[in-house]
Design an enzyme around this catalytic site. Structure first.
Site, PDB file in Angstrom:
ATOM      1  N   ASP A  58       1.003  -1.184  -0.016  1.00 39.13           N
ATOM      2  CA  ASP A  58       0.137  -0.076  -0.185  1.00 39.13           C
ATOM      3  C   ASP A  58       0.713   1.158  -0.120  1.00 39.13           C
ATOM      4  O   ASP A  58       1.478   1.597   1.064  1.00 39.13           O
ATOM      5  CB  ASP A  58      -0.905  -0.017   1.232  1.00 39.13           C
ATOM      6  CG  ASP A  58      -1.747   1.018   1.411  1.00 39.13           C
ATOM      7  OD1 ASP A  58      -1.488   2.214   0.482  1.00 39.13           O
ATOM      8  OD2 ASP A  58      -2.218   1.427   2.281  1.00 39.13           O
ATOM      9  N   GLU A 111      32.380   8.704   0.624  1.00 39.70           N
ATOM     10  CA  GLU A 111      33.158   8.615   1.895  1.00 39.70           C
ATOM     11  C   GLU A 111      32.309   9.190   3.073  1.00 39.70           C
ATOM     12  O   GLU A 111      32.434  10.444   3.158  1.00 39.70           O
ATOM     13  CB  GLU A 111      34.387   9.909   1.683  1.00 39.70           C
ATOM     14  CG  GLU A 111      35.479   9.552   0.848  1.00 39.70           C
ATOM     15  CD  GLU A 111      36.596  10.197   0.843  1.00 39.70           C
ATOM     16  OE1 GLU A 111      37.690  10.026   0.216  1.00 39.70           O
ATOM     17  OE2 GLU A 111      36.419  11.429   1.288  1.00 39.70           O
ATOM     18  N   GLU A 163      30.909   9.886   6.456  1.00 40.99           N
ATOM     19  CA  GLU A 163      31.599  10.082   7.743  1.00 40.99           C
ATOM     20  C   GLU A 163      30.476  10.126   8.893  1.00 40.99           C
ATOM     21  O   GLU A 163      29.173  10.217   8.674  1.00 40.99           O
ATOM     22  CB  GLU A 163      32.226  11.527   8.158  1.00 40.99           C
ATOM     23  CG  GLU A 163      33.383  11.630   7.276  1.00 40.99           C
ATOM     24  CD  GLU A 163      33.985  12.927   7.085  1.00 40.99           C
ATOM     25  OE1 GLU A 163      35.092  13.228   6.800  1.00 40.99           O
ATOM     26  OE2 GLU A 163      33.263  14.072   7.442  1.00 40.99           O
ATOM     27  N   GLU A 191      38.204  10.044  12.211  1.00 41.29           N
ATOM     28  CA  GLU A 191      38.200  11.322  11.670  1.00 41.29           C
ATOM     29  C   GLU A 191      38.460  12.252  12.648  1.00 41.29           C
ATOM     30  O   GLU A 191      38.994  12.116  13.542  1.00 41.29           O
ATOM     31  CB  GLU A 191      36.626  11.434  11.137  1.00 41.29           C
ATOM     32  CG  GLU A 191      36.671  11.732   9.582  1.00 41.29           C
ATOM     33  CD  GLU A 191      37.531  12.579   8.715  1.00 41.29           C
ATOM     34  OE1 GLU A 191      38.036  13.409   9.355  1.00 41.29           O
ATOM     35  OE2 GLU A 191      37.989  12.149   7.668  1.00 41.29           O
ATOM     36  N   GLU A 243      35.352   7.331   9.659  1.00 41.40           N
ATOM     37  CA  GLU A 243      34.917   7.326   8.278  1.00 41.40           C
ATOM     38  C   GLU A 243      35.383   5.897   7.915  1.00 41.40           C
ATOM     39  O   GLU A 243      36.470   5.272   8.187  1.00 41.40           O
ATOM     40  CB  GLU A 243      35.916   8.258   7.601  1.00 41.40           C
ATOM     41  CG  GLU A 243      35.552   8.353   6.131  1.00 41.40           C
ATOM     42  CD  GLU A 243      36.267   9.451   5.313  1.00 41.40           C
ATOM     43  OE1 GLU A 243      36.385  10.679   5.920  1.00 41.40           O
ATOM     44  OE2 GLU A 243      36.982   8.887   4.188  1.00 41.40           O
ATOM     45  N   HIS A 280      31.531  13.097   0.904  1.00 44.32           N
ATOM     46  CA  HIS A 280      32.390  13.576  -0.434  1.00 44.32           C
ATOM     47  C   HIS A 280      31.930  12.545  -1.253  1.00 44.32           C
ATOM     48  O   HIS A 280      31.992  11.068  -1.018  1.00 44.32           O
ATOM     49  CB  HIS A 280      33.717  13.773   0.060  1.00 44.32           C
ATOM     50  CG  HIS A 280      34.187  14.721   1.196  1.00 44.32           C
ATOM     51  ND1 HIS A 280      35.147  14.802   1.810  1.00 44.32           N
ATOM     52  CD2 HIS A 280      33.281  15.580   1.890  1.00 44.32           C
ATOM     53  CE1 HIS A 280      35.326  15.575   2.720  1.00 44.32           C
ATOM     54  NE2 HIS A 280      34.058  16.222   2.872  1.00 44.32           N
ATOM     55  N   ARG A 313      41.257  21.574   0.568  1.00 43.41           N
ATOM     56  CA  ARG A 313      40.024  21.169   1.136  1.00 43.41           C
ATOM     57  C   ARG A 313      38.932  22.136   1.444  1.00 43.41           C
ATOM     58  O   ARG A 313      37.953  21.859   1.934  1.00 43.41           O
ATOM     59  CB  ARG A 313      40.272  20.155   2.471  1.00 43.41           C
ATOM     60  CG  ARG A 313      40.778  19.035   2.010  1.00 43.41           C
ATOM     61  CD  ARG A 313      41.464  18.279   3.248  1.00 43.41           C
ATOM     62  NE  ARG A 313      42.325  17.203   2.891  1.00 43.41           N
ATOM     63  CZ  ARG A 313      41.829  15.920   2.435  1.00 43.41           C
ATOM     64  NH1 ARG A 313      40.584  15.635   2.917  1.00 43.41           N
ATOM     65  NH2 ARG A 313      42.663  15.086   2.156  1.00 43.41           N
ATOM     66  N   GLU A 346      36.238  15.259  -6.770  1.00 42.76           N
ATOM     67  CA  GLU A 346      35.470  14.729  -5.437  1.00 42.76           C
ATOM     68  C   GLU A 346      34.684  16.231  -5.232  1.00 42.76           C
ATOM     69  O   GLU A 346      35.166  17.385  -4.737  1.00 42.76           O
ATOM     70  CB  GLU A 346      36.452  14.697  -4.346  1.00 42.76           C
ATOM     71  CG  GLU A 346      36.249  14.761  -3.059  1.00 42.76           C
ATOM     72  CD  GLU A 346      37.073  14.836  -1.849  1.00 42.76           C
ATOM     73  OE1 GLU A 346      38.283  15.330  -2.269  1.00 42.76           O
ATOM     74  OE2 GLU A 346      36.870  14.361  -0.903  1.00 42.76           O
ATOM     75  N   ARG A 393      32.256  18.014  -2.509  1.00 44.27           N
ATOM     76  CA  ARG A 393      32.467  17.704  -1.050  1.00 44.27           C
ATOM     77  C   ARG A 393      31.230  18.415  -0.053  1.00 44.27           C
ATOM     78  O   ARG A 393      31.388  18.165   0.977  1.00 44.27           O
ATOM     79  CB  ARG A 393      33.868  18.422  -0.827  1.00 44.27           C
ATOM     80  CG  ARG A 393      35.150  17.871  -0.973  1.00 44.27           C
ATOM     81  CD  ARG A 393      36.111  18.727  -0.742  1.00 44.27           C
ATOM     82  NE  ARG A 393      36.525  18.818   0.609  1.00 44.27           N
ATOM     83  CZ  ARG A 393      37.046  18.300   1.236  1.00 44.27           C
ATOM     84  NH1 ARG A 393      37.668  16.963   1.071  1.00 44.27           N
ATOM     85  NH2 ARG A 393      37.402  18.531   2.647  1.00 44.27           N
TER      86      ARG A 393
HETATM   87  N1  GLU Z   1      34.155  16.343   8.325  1.00 46.98           N
HETATM   88  C1  GLU Z   1      34.727  17.338   6.961  1.00 46.98           C
HETATM   89  C2  GLU Z   1      33.282  17.754   6.178  1.00 46.98           C
HETATM   90  O1  GLU Z   1      32.435  17.978   6.799  1.00 46.98           O
HETATM   91  C3  GLU Z   1      35.546  16.608   6.009  1.00 46.98           C
HETATM   92  C4  GLU Z   1      36.990  16.387   6.611  1.00 46.98           C
HETATM   93  C5  GLU Z   1      37.860  15.557   5.167  1.00 46.98           C
HETATM   94  O2  GLU Z   1      38.382  16.216   4.462  1.00 46.98           O
HETATM   95  O3  GLU Z   1      37.891  14.344   5.260  1.00 46.98           O
HETATM   96  O4  GLU Z   1      33.165  17.619   5.232  1.00 46.98           O
HETATM   97 MG    MG Z   2      36.770  12.495   5.536  1.00 48.43          MG
END
Ligand code: GLU
Ligand code: MG
Length: 446
Positions: free
Chosen positions: A50, A128, A130, A185, A192, A241, A313, A333, A335
């Protein structure tokens, strides 16, 4: 695996029950469970359920939906007791007239993937996710405390977190995820687990598998696993990511060009440009909760500004450093996704944005120099470089989505309408809530 092989395999594994799984628009896993002796019929006829009880699935008067088992997704749930062995399969959802149900998130990703399959391409994704492991704080789960004292890549042989993570990696491997690395992490209690890149549909299935496996095994250890994007103020939040590349049917990486500085092909630059151009609307899908926007702030390795870079990053899109000979590993990547996203919708929307860049031959501007930390640039310096910002709230992101035909089309009308309504309700509920912060700030000072 075909239907017959699936039945044989379940006999070998002495499985007693099977969970037929799918997700609603917000990514919550739904399940219809049955004893294995019912499975033969289910494989032939599908399973009726349903749909009107699933948020956004169907109106009451047309509520019948059919689950069609995808046998390739079979996996034994390793935490189920041996005498009541349970397995799961993911399902696609069909209407009574036999057509795919347009409100099925897995179907939305399949529709996007069908677009590139016509060209003989496939999308590979390496996510990836976390997460935090918490101990309950007394009987309340409202303010849990991080359960270990480790930090980035810390090793301590007797650490309970290492033991839990090892069990997790073992369980995930047994479910076919090909775990590549598990590590502590940056934040207290944060972990992670990365698994090998694979085609986008499997990668999305794998993300769901990882999330409920982590939760089930953490619970067996008396812990609470959380994929909430920013559970604790003042320390890193949890991202998801996604590393992405397009391959052709011979397994060649279409993002690779040996002659480019970053070893990226023109196709990759167009894909990156498309994701940057649609980033503000995309964020509503890949960072879809009120809490997601507490993570996307300067200073915690989460992206805030819309630009790309190598290794840096603080950029929204990062190009991991090239290792000579590893042409297949050249990728970009993205992010800003976090693990609260519905993985099917997140990957469908990301692909549509990248493809729009390819279709319209957009070209990414120069990437950001690696020695610049964008968090430290002033507004003027960012403007000089043409760097804009991700939305600062779910409400702002939703507004961007409302005005973005490419991402809306990628979801399809039914998914979009349901998603939009659910998110508006979430925003309104939050708006009406009086938070602890407000009481502390205004109770006596107002
Ligand atoms: N924890 C970080 C985020 O919120 C990333 C850390 C990393 O570069 O793996 O994206
Ligand atoms: Mg990470």
């Amino acid at each position: 695996m075909d239907n017959k092989q699936l039945l044989n395999r379940m006999k070998e594994d002495v499985v007693k029950f099977i969970s037929l799984q799918f997700t609603d628009v917000s990514g919550t896993v739904k399940s219809v469970d049955m004893p294995v002796n019912q499975l033969n019929n289910a494989l032939v006829d599908g399973v009726w359920f349903d749909g009107s009880s699933v948020e956004g699935f169907a109106r009451i008067q047309e509520s019948d939906m059919r689950l069609q088992i995808d046998p390739a997704t079979y996996a034994v749930l390793p935490w189920s007791p041996e005498d009541l062995r349970r397995a799961r399969v993911f399902c696609d959802i069909y209407r009574p007239d036999g057509t795919p149900f347009a409100g099925d998130p897995r179907g939305a990703l399949k529709r996007q993937l069908a677009r590139i399959r016509k060209q003989g391409w496939m999308l590979n994704v390496g996510p990836e996710p976390e997460f935090f492991l918490f101990k309950r704080n007394g009987p309340s789960t409202i303010h849990p405390v991080p359960h270990d004292v480790g930090s980035y890549f810390d090793f301590s042989a007797n650490d309970e977190a290492v033991q839990v993570r090892t069990k997790l990696m073992d369980a995930l491997n047994s479910m076919g995820l090909e775990v590549e690395v598990g590590h502590h992490e940056v934040a207290l209690g944060q972990h992670e687990i990365d698994f090998r890149y694979t085609d986008a549909l499997k990668a999305a299935d794998n993300i769901l598998t990882l999330k409920y496996t982590v939760k089930a095994i953490a619970a067996q250890h008396g812990l609470v696993a959380s994929f909430m994007p920013k559970p604790i103020f003042g320390i890193n939040g949890s991202g998801m990511h996604c590393h992405q590349s397009l391959f052709d049917e011979n397994g060649n990486n279409l993002f690779f060009d040996p002659d480019d500085t970053y070893h990226l092909s023109r196709l990759a630059y167009c894909f990156i440009a498309g994701q940057l151009a649609h980033a503000r609307a995309l964020t509503a899908i890949v960072a879809p909760t009120i809490n997601s926007y507490k993570r996307l702030v300067p200073g915690y390795e989460a992206p805030v500004y819309i630009c790309w870079a190598q290794t840096n990053r603080s950029a929204l899109i990062r190009i991991p450093r090239y290792t000579p000979g590893r042409d297949k590993a050249v990728r970009c990547e993205f992010r800003c996704p976090d693990p609260s996203a519905n993985p099917y919708l997140a990957l469908a929307a990301m692909l549509a944005a990248g493809l729009d860049g390819i279709d319209r031959d957009m070209m990414a501007d120069d990437g950001l120099n690696d020695d610049i930390n964008i968090y430290q640039l002033t507004r003027e310096e960012r403007e000089e470089r043409g760097i804009t910002e991700l939305p600062g709230s779910l409400s702002e992101a939703l507004h961007e989505l409302e005005n973005n035909g490419v991402i809306k089309d990628a979801l399809g009308e039914e998914v979009y309408d349901t998603f939009y309504r659910a998110k508006l309700a979430e925003i309104e509920e939050h708006r009406l809530t009086v938070s602890d912060w407000e009481v502390e700030r205004y109770l006596e000072t107002a």
